[in-house]
Design an enzyme around this catalytic site. Structure first.
Site, PDB file in Angstrom:
ATOM      1  N   GLY B  42       0.842  11.042 -12.332  1.00  0.00           N
ATOM      2  CA  GLY B  42       0.749   9.835 -11.784  1.00  0.00           C
ATOM      3  C   GLY B  42      -0.595   9.184 -12.135  1.00  0.00           C
ATOM      4  N   GLY B  44      -1.660   6.037 -10.789  1.00  0.00           N
ATOM      5  CA  GLY B  44      -2.091   4.784  -9.858  1.00  0.00           C
ATOM      6  C   GLY B  44      -3.416   5.015  -9.156  1.00  0.00           C
ATOM      7  CB  ALA B  46      -3.771   8.461  -5.605  1.00  0.00           C
ATOM      8  CG  HIS B 268       4.703  -6.795   3.837  1.00  0.00           C
ATOM      9  ND1 HIS B 268       4.597  -8.035   4.093  1.00  0.00           N
ATOM     10  CD2 HIS B 268       3.524  -6.225   3.540  1.00  0.00           C
ATOM     11  CE1 HIS B 268       3.111  -8.380   3.898  1.00  0.00           C
ATOM     12  NE2 HIS B 268       2.612  -7.215   3.540  1.00  0.00           N
ATOM     13  CB  SER B 286      -1.015 -11.047  -0.157  1.00  0.00           C
ATOM     14  OG  SER B 286      -2.065 -10.644   0.662  1.00  0.00           O
ATOM     15  NE  ARG B 332       1.054  -4.701   5.956  1.00  0.00           N
ATOM     16  CZ  ARG B 332       0.652  -4.412   4.732  1.00  0.00           C
ATOM     17  NH1 ARG B 332       1.010  -3.454   4.501  1.00  0.00           N
ATOM     18  NH2 ARG B 332      -0.311  -5.214   4.008  1.00  0.00           N
ATOM     19  CG  HIS B 403       5.061  -3.221   1.634  1.00  0.00           C
ATOM     20  ND1 HIS B 403       4.878  -3.835   0.438  1.00  0.00           N
ATOM     21  CD2 HIS B 403       3.737  -3.002   1.866  1.00  0.00           C
ATOM     22  CE1 HIS B 403       3.602  -3.818   0.093  1.00  0.00           C
ATOM     23  NE2 HIS B 403       2.809  -3.666   1.102  1.00  0.00           N
ATOM     24  CD  GLU B 427       3.535   4.021  -0.991  1.00  0.00           C
ATOM     25  OE1 GLU B 427       2.931   3.369  -1.809  1.00  0.00           O
ATOM     26  OE2 GLU B 427       4.509   3.740  -0.341  1.00  0.00           O
ATOM     27  NE  ARG B 437      -0.094   0.982   3.520  1.00  0.00           N
ATOM     28  CZ  ARG B 437      -0.048  -0.063   3.172  1.00  0.00           C
ATOM     29  NH1 ARG B 437      -1.392  -0.770   3.292  1.00  0.00           N
ATOM     30  NH2 ARG B 437       0.476  -0.690   2.274  1.00  0.00           N
TER      31      ARG B 437
HETATM   32  C1  LIG Z   1       3.708  -5.554  -3.722  1.00  0.00           C
HETATM   33  C2  LIG Z   1       2.971  -4.456  -3.016  1.00  0.00           C
HETATM   34  C3  LIG Z   1       1.440  -4.936  -2.535  1.00  0.00           C
HETATM   35  C4  LIG Z   1       0.602  -4.103  -1.948  1.00  0.00           C
HETATM   36  N1  LIG Z   1      -0.515  -4.498  -1.749  1.00  0.00           N
HETATM   37  C5  LIG Z   1      -1.536  -3.666  -0.976  1.00  0.00           C
HETATM   38  C6  LIG Z   1      -2.677  -4.358  -0.542  1.00  0.00           C
HETATM   39  O1  LIG Z   1      -3.067  -5.510  -0.834  1.00  0.00           O
HETATM   40  N2  LIG Z   1      -3.615  -3.584  -0.138  1.00  0.00           N
HETATM   41  C7  LIG Z   1      -3.169  -2.138   0.237  1.00  0.00           C
HETATM   42  O2  LIG Z   1      -4.360  -1.435   0.569  1.00  0.00           O
HETATM   43  N3  LIG Z   1      -2.081  -1.733  -0.270  1.00  0.00           N
HETATM   44  C8  LIG Z   1      -1.153  -2.361  -0.631  1.00  0.00           C
HETATM   45  N4  LIG Z   1       0.116  -1.938  -1.252  1.00  0.00           N
HETATM   46  C9  LIG Z   1       0.204  -0.575  -1.187  1.00  0.00           C
HETATM   47  C10 LIG Z   1      -0.548   0.027  -2.373  1.00  0.00           C
HETATM   48  O3  LIG Z   1      -0.505  -0.698  -3.399  1.00  0.00           O
HETATM   49  C11 LIG Z   1       0.079   1.474  -2.639  1.00  0.00           C
HETATM   50  O4  LIG Z   1       0.533   2.356  -1.573  1.00  0.00           O
HETATM   51  C12 LIG Z   1      -0.786   2.101  -3.498  1.00  0.00           C
HETATM   52  O5  LIG Z   1      -1.167   1.451  -4.596  1.00  0.00           O
HETATM   53  C13 LIG Z   1      -0.297   3.637  -3.881  1.00  0.00           C
HETATM   54  O6  LIG Z   1      -0.976   4.197  -4.933  1.00  0.00           O
HETATM   55  P1  LIG Z   1      -0.534   5.473  -5.554  1.00  0.00           P
HETATM   56  O7  LIG Z   1      -1.779   5.925  -6.467  1.00  0.00           O
HETATM   57  O8  LIG Z   1      -0.438   6.486  -4.323  1.00  0.00           O
HETATM   58  O9  LIG Z   1       0.687   5.650  -6.374  1.00  0.00           O
HETATM   59  P2  LIG Z   1       1.296   4.256  -7.474  1.00  0.00           P
HETATM   60  O10 LIG Z   1       0.082   3.349  -7.843  1.00  0.00           O
HETATM   61  O11 LIG Z   1       2.634   4.041  -7.010  1.00  0.00           O
HETATM   62  O12 LIG Z   1       1.257   5.506  -8.631  1.00  0.00           O
HETATM   63  C14 LIG Z   1       2.396   6.196  -8.989  1.00  0.00           C
HETATM   64  C15 LIG Z   1       2.210   6.860 -10.329  1.00  0.00           C
HETATM   65  O13 LIG Z   1       2.963   8.238 -10.443  1.00  0.00           O
HETATM   66  C16 LIG Z   1       3.811   7.978 -11.555  1.00  0.00           C
HETATM   67  N5  LIG Z   1       4.876   8.899 -10.984  1.00  0.00           N
HETATM   68  C17 LIG Z   1       5.976   8.689 -10.187  1.00  0.00           C
HETATM   69  N6  LIG Z   1       6.721   9.644 -10.489  1.00  0.00           N
HETATM   70  C18 LIG Z   1       6.610  10.481 -11.545  1.00  0.00           C
HETATM   71  C19 LIG Z   1       7.025  11.618 -12.011  1.00  0.00           C
HETATM   72  N7  LIG Z   1       8.316  12.174 -11.608  1.00  0.00           N
HETATM   73  N8  LIG Z   1       6.591  11.881 -13.143  1.00  0.00           N
HETATM   74  C20 LIG Z   1       5.388  11.400 -13.829  1.00  0.00           C
HETATM   75  N9  LIG Z   1       4.886  10.508 -13.373  1.00  0.00           N
HETATM   76  C21 LIG Z   1       5.412   9.771 -11.952  1.00  0.00           C
HETATM   77  C22 LIG Z   1       3.981   6.568 -11.861  1.00  0.00           C
HETATM   78  O14 LIG Z   1       4.248   6.318 -13.097  1.00  0.00           O
HETATM   79  C23 LIG Z   1       2.493   6.150 -11.406  1.00  0.00           C
HETATM   80  O15 LIG Z   1       1.739   6.124 -12.484  1.00  0.00           O
HETATM   81  C24 LIG Z   1       0.876  -2.720  -1.752  1.00  0.00           C
HETATM   82  C25 LIG Z   1       1.979  -2.484  -2.320  1.00  0.00           C
HETATM   83  C26 LIG Z   1       3.137  -3.030  -2.852  1.00  0.00           C
HETATM   84  C27 LIG Z   1       4.287  -2.676  -3.117  1.00  0.00           C
END
Ligand SMILES: Cc1cc2nc3c(=O)[nH]c(=O)nc-3n(C[C@H](O)[C@H](O)[C@H](O)COP(=O)(O)OP(=O)(O)OC[C@H]3O[C@@H](n4cnc5c(N)ncnc54)[C@H](O)[C@@H]3O)c2cc1C
Ligand code: SF4
Ligand code: FES
Lengths: 249, 639
Positions: B42, B44, B46, B268, B286, B332, B403, B427, B437
């Site tokens: 992943g 993202g 994190a 949301h 947002s 929310r 959401h 997440e 959250r």
């Molecule tokens: C539209 C929207 C708006 C938001 N706005 C806000 C905000 O304003 N403020 C806030 O704090 N939060 C917000 N959030 C929540 C926040 O964006 C997410 O909770 C957070 O970005 C998640 O980050 P992450 O690094 O955990 O995962 P993600 O960013 O979801 O990344 C997941 C990663 O894992 C990879 N992956 C998944 N499964 C596999 C697999 N099986 N094999 C290989 N790779 C895999 C994907 O390719 C990706 O790279 C929002 C969410 C949404 C949906």
């Protein structure tokens, strides 16, 4: 609405491709272009045919994953709009729509409408960053940055890395993409220490990847879904020149 | 063997826990770090932040993601902002207040020590991102701007227009690209992790499918980090990106990693309403919009007049009326539930009656069109694109949508799951948000986990654990590869009549109706039955076209939906067992006379961590008791 689609199908990187005709029936004007393709694909799958491969993920114009050249235009006819945000209300009943992949030497085909844009990542690896390790940062408000500068940097930073600028350019140049990144950092104090090195390295990486040169066609700006301006290219050229003549980095 | 859940919360007063813990963690000799391979799944916030930071420390890092580039992870779509206890506006914020707001906002279902640490490191996150060149919004004097977000009475949210997630992710991505350029990180895009490899009880590798060639590949390492995001797509329609899935964590769950609080789902309040069956996703507007937009419905049921013709005194600004001190900025879950109530009462607006108004006309009058454009321009444009209505002229119509998922793999204070060497960040884990959250806290948590927590705790694990060198040729990898190939063959082999999307839509509808914004025992029991039936039908009647050895997006989806079926059942079981309402989990049987969530602290003040026992078999519940020594347990009140 009823539409006729002519879609580029190509099994793999080394196979020959061609346009194949499909009928799209019951298209609602509220559908996005990709939702229309989803419906076509569900029909194909039910018939046991291989679905049309195309890239998309966020479907809200921010991840840069969607692409497609629609009737000759990257991301379709609407200005400032990525394919995933293009709605079918832009088209009329009975239209014929030609759908092709982004084409460029530096974007080799993967399958059907999907291409490999990892060359963009490699350009970034050459210098698209500020070298600051985790934990090494000063207090955030220690450096004041004017509202105006921050907004300008943000304008450039809004690039989603989709590659439409490359697909639109007769030379398949990546100048707008590179210029957006170089500009963001050149405008901000954080970008100053590596300013010259970055401009040189990213341009060089762009050439090495097989992107073409810029001949001021401005097709990139017209295709860009995020309204990235060609003035960034002028800035990149200045940065490059500055780096060549006066840099001691 | 009975499993004992140990949160490993350090001793000492809460302000000292993290510092003490850091001091007690074992360090890996800098010269030895490059001998250790760490697999990060992943990219993202994190994953990218953890991978870059670990590589900077000297580890050998391999990174995997589904998209064609790490920059496209779903974090890119976050709009509104990121919280941090900087107290720049001088309005009374502090680490303690951010801690308090988060525990309360989570309805007292999070682990106090984790939340405190999150609040503590929040300020460093902003420093780090600014140093990377993230163009946060600025005041005219050049200092950073802040805005307020739901569930808080202070302005502690940092933002970059409506593209905060994009800018933070590009910051982390650029740090990651720098390491790739330096040769410390190997990047594997267009890879999907389909199996976790556990050897001698520890996580030692993963098996992936190369999504362009279909090749099944093994990667070995000394620790595995799952940073794979949330599972909101179990509902089919959500604000998540198309590829968001549960497969990585679910397959780890099947190897023994406990899954905690799966039923805690965030709905949301401000999304663009559904327009038809073709819809593939819901678009979020947002929450920052609630700073200036006013939520209302007509007082009269079934009032079909156009909004501008409805006079002030015939409008019900119900959030302002019911919650005078938080008004439109209630958390929310409260905002969503109230919208549902209005709509259930027949006061919904728009063609389908399935929306409420979010009105900017007062704000435009007060601040001027230009200011509103500058603050929310891209959101207004997005709304306009999708609905063909101009929100500068008519009120937006909004409806709640799935959401965020607060549940996820159970982790201890070190972010390690119940499988040694398997860590879970962002997440994908269950840790910091309890049952609900607060806005702008997910970005904070993802970056806290990746930049500032994990780089310490993974070192401690490696320093304390004796791990034999293994590689992908080890027999356990061959077994896992065979399992992956077999599952693929099975999916392609059914050759039934219905598409994956057809099944996914069905599953989503069951989940939304019975495990969505409000839940009942009867509904949940029926949902479990329906999910089981539909799952059986899936394996008899799904049709996946194409082959296993090239880019096959319907095959990818088929695997993800298969996991969603199993997860969906667990979510319903969890919701059924929790006979209380808390945060995003609202059981109609348990509410206060005013219709607010009613907790049962006597019996349910614990994290519910489930152990997998086989598909369709009753999972085993393990409880991590939650104690509140620093925040006084109280009814959540936003009036
Ligand atoms: C539209 C929207 C708006 C938001 N706005 C806000 C905000 O304003 N403020 C806030 O704090 N939060 C917000 N959030 C929540 C926040 O964006 C997410 O909770 C957070 O970005 C998640 O980050 P992450 O690094 O955990 O995962 P993600 O960013 O979801 O990344 C997941 C990663 O894992 C990879 N992956 C998944 N499964 C596999 C697999 N099986 N094999 C290989 N790779 C895999 C994907 O390719 C990706 O790279 C929002 C969410 C949404 C949906
Ligand atoms: S400059 Fe515009 S067209 Fe080019 S990659 Fe960036 S967003 Fe896409
Ligand atoms: S799918 Fe993300 S920008 Fe189009």
């Amino acid at each position: 609405m009823k539409l006729t689609l002519k879609v580029w199908r190509q099994k793999g990187h080394n196979d020959k491709g061609s346009l194949v005709e499909y009928q799209a029936k019951d298209v609602s004007p509220d559908m996005s272009f990709l939702e229309m393709l989803d419906v076509v694909n569900e029909g194909l799958i039910k018939k046991g045919e291989d679905a049309i491969a195309f890239d998309s993920d966020c479907r809200e114009g921010i991840c840069g994953m969607c692409s497609l050249v629609i009737n000759g235009k990257p991301h379709g006819p609407e200005l400032g709009t990525a394919t995933c945000q293009l709605h079918m209300r832009t088209f009329s009943d009975g239209d014929t729509i030609v759908v092709e992949p982004f084409r460029a030497r530096a974007f080799p085909p993967v399958k059907d409408l999907a291409v490999d844009r990892s060359s963009f990542d490699r350009i970034m690896q050459a210098g698209g960053y500020v070298s600051v390790n985790t934990g090494n940062a000063p207090e955030a408000n220690a450096n004041l940055i004017s509202h105006h500068t921050a907004e300008k940097a943000m304008d450039a930073a809004a690039c989603i890395g989709c590659g439409a600028c490359v697909a639109a350019c007769p030379n398949a140049s990546a100048m707008l993409f590179v210029a957006a990144k170089v500009s963001q950092y050149a405008l901000l104090p954080q970008g100053q220490p590596e300013r010259a090195k970055r401009a040189m390295a990213m341009r060089e990486a762009m050439d090495d990847e097989g992107f073409g040169n810029c001949s001021n066609e401005y097709a990139c700006e017209a295709a860009c879904p995020k309204d990235i301006k060609v003035e960034n290219i002028a800035r990149l050229n200045r940065e490059h020149l500055r780096a060549m003549i006066c840099s001691d980095e | 063997m009975t499993l004992k859940l140990d949160g490993k919360v350090p001793e000492g007063p809460i302000e000292k826990k993290w510092d003490n813990h850091k001091f007690n963690l074992k360090l890996v000799n800098p010269a030895n770090k490059r001998k250790y391979d760490i697999l990060v799944v992943g990219t993202g916030l994190a994953g990218a932040s953890a991978a870059a930071s670990l590589a900077e420390l000297g580890y050998n890092v391999k990174v995997f993601c589904i998209q064609d580039s790490p920059r496209r992870a779903h974090s890119i779509a976050a709009q509104g902002g990121i919280n941090a206890a900087k107290n720049y506006p001088n309005d009374g914020d502090s680490v303690w207040r951010l801690f308090y707001d988060t525990v309360k906002g989570g309805d007292f279902r999070a682990r106090e020590a984790n939340v405190y640490r999150l609040a503590q490191v929040s300020a460093s996150i902003i420093d780090q991102c600014v140093a990377q060149g993230v163009p946060f919004a600025r005041e005219y004097g050049g200092t950073l701007s802040n805005r307020s977000f739901g569930g808080a009475q202070v302005s502690r949210t940092f933002y970059a227009r409506g593209q905060t997630g994009q800018q933070l992710l590009l910051g982390a991505y650029s740090a990651l690209m720098r390491q790739v350029g330096l040769g410390t990180v190997e990047m594997y895009p267009r890879r999907e992790m389909l199996e976790l490899v556990v050897e001698d009880g520890a996580a030692r590798g993963i098996v992936c499918r190369d999504l362009t060639t279909g090749k099944v590949e093994s990667y070995a390492g000394h620790a595995v980090l799952l940073c794979t995001g949330g599972y909101g797509n179990v509902f089919y329609l959500s604000t998540n990106a198309a590829s968001c899935n549960v497969s990585a964590t679910w397959r780890a769950h099947k190897h023994g990693a406990l899954f905690a609080n799966p039923c805690y789902t965030q709905i949301h309040p401000t999304c663009i309403p559904v327009s038809g069956d073709h819809q593939s996703k819901l678009t979020l507007m947002s929450e920052s919009l609630r700073n200036d937009g006013r939520v209302w419905v007509p007082k009269k049921k079934g009032d079909k007049r156009s909004p501008e013709t409805i006079p002030e005194d015939e409008r019900d600004y119900y959030l302002e009326r019911k919650y005078p001190s938080f008004g439109n900025l209630v958390p929310r879950d409260v905002a969503s539930r109230n919208a549902k109530q209005m709509i259930d009462d027949g006061k919904g607006v728009g063609e389908t009656g399935l929306s409420v108004y979010l009105d900017f006309s007062d704000a435009i009058k007060r601040l001027g069109l230009d200011k509103i454009k500058e603050k929310y321009g891209n959101l207004f444009d997005m709304y306009h694109h999708i609905t063909a209505e101009d929100p500068y002229k008519v009120p937006m119509r909004i409806y709640p949508a799935v959401h965020y998922t607060m549940g996820g793999l159970w982790v201890d204070y070190n972010l390690m799951t119940t499988i040694p060497g398997l860590f879970c960040l962002g997440e994908a884990n269950f840790s910091d948000h309890g049952a609900n959250r607060l806005g702008a806290s997910a970005l904070m948590q993802g970056l806290s986990d990746g930049y500032f927590v994990l780089p310490y705790t993974v070192g401690d694990y490696i320093a304390r654990t004796k791990l034999e060198k293994i590689d992908g040729s080890h027999s356990e990898f061959a077994r896992s590869e065979a399992g992956v190939a077999e599952l693929t063959a099975r999916l392609l082999g059914v050759q039934g009549h219905r598409t994956v999307d057809w099944f996914h839509r069905r599953l989503g509808k069951i989940m939304w109706d019975d495990c969505g914004m409000s839940r009942t025992a009867v509904g949940l029991e029926s949902a479990i039955g329906q999910i089981r039936e539909l799952r059986e039908e899936y394996w008899k009647d799904v049709k996946v076209a194409g082959s296993a050895d090239d880019l096959n997006q319907s095959l990818e989806k088929a695997g993800r939906v298969a996991d969603f079926f199993e997860l969906g059942e667990l979510m319903c079981l969890d919701a059924l067992h929790r006979k209380e309402s808390c945060g995003g989990h609202f059981r109609e049987e348990y509410q206060t006379p005013d219709g607010e969530a009613k907790r049962d602290d006597q019996n349910y003040s614990y994290a519910a961590a489930w152990e997998f026992k086989g598909v369709g078999k009753e999972p085993e519940l393990h409880k991590e008791p939650l104690t509140f020594e620093n925040v006084h347990l109280a009814e959540r009140n936003y009036a």
